[in-house]
Enzyme design. Structure first.
Site, PDB file in Angstrom:
ATOM      1  N   ASN A 263      -9.974  -7.459  93.254  1.00 23.52           N
ATOM      2  CA  ASN A 263      -8.532  -8.024  94.311  1.00 23.52           C
ATOM      3  C   ASN A 263      -8.627  -8.904  95.508  1.00 23.52           C
ATOM      4  O   ASN A 263      -9.271  -7.848  95.870  1.00 23.52           O
ATOM      5  CB  ASN A 263      -7.778  -6.222  94.577  1.00 23.52           C
ATOM      6  CG  ASN A 263      -6.304  -6.633  95.816  1.00 23.52           C
ATOM      7  OD1 ASN A 263      -6.064  -7.934  96.220  1.00 23.52           O
ATOM      8  ND2 ASN A 263      -5.985  -5.416  96.117  1.00 23.52           N
TER       9      ASN A 263
ATOM     10  N   LYS B 236      -7.417  -9.923  96.947  1.00 28.20           N
ATOM     11  CA  LYS B 236      -6.158 -10.480  98.261  1.00 28.20           C
ATOM     12  C   LYS B 236      -5.779 -11.847  98.857  1.00 28.20           C
ATOM     13  O   LYS B 236      -6.177 -12.850  97.868  1.00 28.20           O
ATOM     14  CB  LYS B 236      -7.148  -9.360  99.484  1.00 28.20           C
ATOM     15  CG  LYS B 236      -6.641  -8.323  99.052  1.00 28.20           C
ATOM     16  CD  LYS B 236      -7.440  -6.965  99.728  1.00 28.20           C
ATOM     17  CE  LYS B 236      -7.507  -5.637  99.429  1.00 28.20           C
ATOM     18  NZ  LYS B 236      -7.682  -4.738  99.986  1.00 28.20           N
TER      19      LYS B 236
ATOM     20  N   HIS C  99       0.996  -2.721  96.068  1.00 26.89           N
ATOM     21  CA  HIS C  99      -0.396  -2.317  96.639  1.00 26.89           C
ATOM     22  C   HIS C  99       0.268  -2.267  97.817  1.00 26.89           C
ATOM     23  O   HIS C  99       1.053  -2.366  98.437  1.00 26.89           O
ATOM     24  CB  HIS C  99      -1.236  -3.635  96.768  1.00 26.89           C
ATOM     25  CG  HIS C  99      -2.724  -3.462  97.466  1.00 26.89           C
ATOM     26  ND1 HIS C  99      -2.773  -3.148  98.706  1.00 26.89           N
ATOM     27  CD2 HIS C  99      -4.097  -2.876  96.670  1.00 26.89           C
ATOM     28  CE1 HIS C  99      -3.977  -3.455  99.244  1.00 26.89           C
ATOM     29  NE2 HIS C  99      -4.482  -2.975  98.146  1.00 26.89           N
TER      30      HIS C  99
ATOM     31  N   GLU D 266      -0.545  -2.537 101.108  1.00 25.09           N
ATOM     32  CA  GLU D 266      -0.507  -4.275 102.048  1.00 25.09           C
ATOM     33  C   GLU D 266       0.894  -4.418 101.834  1.00 25.09           C
ATOM     34  O   GLU D 266       1.351  -5.120 102.571  1.00 25.09           O
ATOM     35  CB  GLU D 266      -2.007  -4.992 102.338  1.00 25.09           C
ATOM     36  CG  GLU D 266      -3.061  -4.169 102.292  1.00 25.09           C
ATOM     37  CD  GLU D 266      -4.174  -4.990 102.131  1.00 25.09           C
ATOM     38  OE1 GLU D 266      -3.945  -6.050 100.915  1.00 25.09           O
ATOM     39  OE2 GLU D 266      -5.067  -3.989 102.204  1.00 25.09           O
TER      40      GLU D 266
ATOM     41  N   GLU E   8      -4.703   4.531  95.345  1.00 25.16           N
ATOM     42  CA  GLU E   8      -5.538   3.881  97.339  1.00 25.16           C
ATOM     43  C   GLU E   8      -5.463   4.443  98.284  1.00 25.16           C
ATOM     44  O   GLU E   8      -3.933   4.844  98.692  1.00 25.16           O
ATOM     45  CB  GLU E   8      -5.092   2.576  96.747  1.00 25.16           C
ATOM     46  CG  GLU E   8      -5.708   1.166  95.787  1.00 25.16           C
ATOM     47  CD  GLU E   8      -6.387  -0.100  95.604  1.00 25.16           C
ATOM     48  OE1 GLU E   8      -7.401   0.101  95.668  1.00 25.16           O
ATOM     49  OE2 GLU E   8      -5.224  -0.363  96.141  1.00 25.16           O
TER      50      GLU E   8
ATOM     51  N   GLY F 116     -10.701  -1.144 103.076  1.00 27.09           N
ATOM     52  CA  GLY F 116     -11.424  -1.995 103.515  1.00 27.09           C
ATOM     53  C   GLY F 116     -11.874  -1.190 105.128  1.00 27.09           C
ATOM     54  O   GLY F 116     -12.054  -2.075 106.065  1.00 27.09           O
TER      55      GLY F 116
ATOM     56  N   SER G   1     -12.238   1.065  99.226  1.00 25.96           N
ATOM     57  CA  SER G   1     -14.270   0.977  99.462  1.00 25.96           C
ATOM     58  C   SER G   1     -15.043   1.586  98.104  1.00 25.96           C
ATOM     59  O   SER G   1     -16.187   1.922  98.576  1.00 25.96           O
ATOM     60  CB  SER G   1     -14.312   2.139 100.885  1.00 25.96           C
ATOM     61  OG  SER G   1     -13.481   1.573 102.034  1.00 25.96           O
TER      62      SER G   1
HETATM   63  P1  PGA Z   1     -11.297  -2.550  99.380  1.00 19.54           P
HETATM   64  O1  PGA Z   1      -9.851  -2.357  99.279  1.00 19.54           O
HETATM   65  O2  PGA Z   1     -12.052  -2.117  97.957  1.00 19.54           O
HETATM   66  O3  PGA Z   1     -11.579  -3.677 100.026  1.00 19.54           O
HETATM   67  O4  PGA Z   1     -11.121  -0.959  99.997  1.00 19.54           O
HETATM   68  C1  PGA Z   1      -8.760  -1.856  97.762  1.00 19.54           C
HETATM   69  C2  PGA Z   1      -7.435  -2.540  97.273  1.00 19.54           C
HETATM   70  O5  PGA Z   1      -6.980  -3.146  98.427  1.00 19.54           O
HETATM   71  O6  PGA Z   1      -7.312  -2.874  96.211  1.00 19.54           O
END
Ligand code: PGA
Length: 251
Positions: free
Chosen positions: A11, A13, A98, A100, A168, A174, A213
């Site tokens: 992803n 983003k 997601h 976000e 997640e 992140g 992460s």
């Molecule tokens: P990350 O993000 O691996 O940077 O923690 C995962 C995601 O949001 O899909």
């Protein structure tokens, strides 16, 4: 992992410009057939790069996905993109719900479900994300929150061949801090059980990814957990060498 084909998805983003095509070239060069034959690999760049990445990956083992879509096929929705448009640009997958999007754009389970329906109508594979906040985990609600999101976001016609669930935990995204193997195992077992209850026999075949992460240093341990059928990788998917290391960590 029963007979579920492992899946590693990146992803990106809101990251990447046309210069990032070099990461896709490296990925294609370094992905050996012995690995790509048994693992599905998907890269979800920003919409502006889908067409170009699709052209680069045509005929390869790497599939391309979008990061969101509107429930409608077309119309007066400034700034949005439809599942049909993603498909037309070369995507075969789309990430939906997601955290976000749920947090920053107020997406509800009902809206996510409408988007999943739109994705399935356009013959895109939908990657449905669920996950609890730190507050919800600390108050002991993680499991019930995730179960409710899952049931609310999943259309009745969800099948193993058209959807994937990504667990997640928001606090792990992140932050560099992934969930513990024990927490992941418990949540994935609950998700599997819920999928069996809501989708019957299909629920056994639906893949469940972990995200939050995931990086080369923890991928092996996470991907070995029961009912973890792959990973949704954010930050580490932007660097081809790290993404490949994670792909190679699949048992
Ligand atoms: P990350 O993000 O691996 O940077 O923690 C995962 C995601 O949001 O899909």
């Amino acid at each position: 992992m029963a007979d579920r084909q492992p899946l590693i998805a990146g992803n990106w983003k809101m990251n990447g410009t046309r210069a990032s095509a070099s990461a896709i070239r490296t990925l294609l060069e370094d992905l050996e057939p012995s690995v790509s034959n048994r693992i599905d690999v998907v890269v979800c760049p920003p919409s502006t790069l889908i067409r170009e990445f699709y052209a680069l990956t045509t005929g390869s083992a790497v599939a391309i996905g979008g990061q969101d879509c509107h429930p409608a096929a077309f119309g007066a929705h400034t700034g949005d993109i439809s599942a049909e448009m993603l498909k037309d640009a070369g995507a075969s997958w789309v990430i939906l719900g997601h955290s976000e999007r749920r947090q920053n754009h107020g997406e509800t389970d009902a809206l996510v479900r409408e988007k999943v329906d739109a994705a399935l109508r356009s013959r895109l594979m939908a990657m449905i994300c669920v996950g609890e906040s730190l507050e919800q985990r600390e108050s002991g609600e993680a499991s019930s929150v995730v179960k409710e999101q899952l049931i609310g976001s999943l259309p009745a016609k969800a099948l193993a061949q058209n959807i994937v669930v990504a667990y997640e935990p928001i606090w792990a995204i992140g932050t560099g801090k992934s969930a513990t193997p024990d927490d992941i195992a418990k949540m994935h077992a609950m998700i599997r059980q819920t999928l069996r209850e809501t989708q019957g026999a299909e629920g056994e075949g639906i893949r469940i990814l972990y995200g939050g992460s995931v990086k080369p240093s923890n991928a092996k341990e996470i991907l070995a957990i029961d009912d973890v059928d792959g990973a949704l990788v954010g930050g580490a998917s932007l660097k081809a060498d790290e993404f490949i290391e994670i792909i190679k960590a699949v048992p």
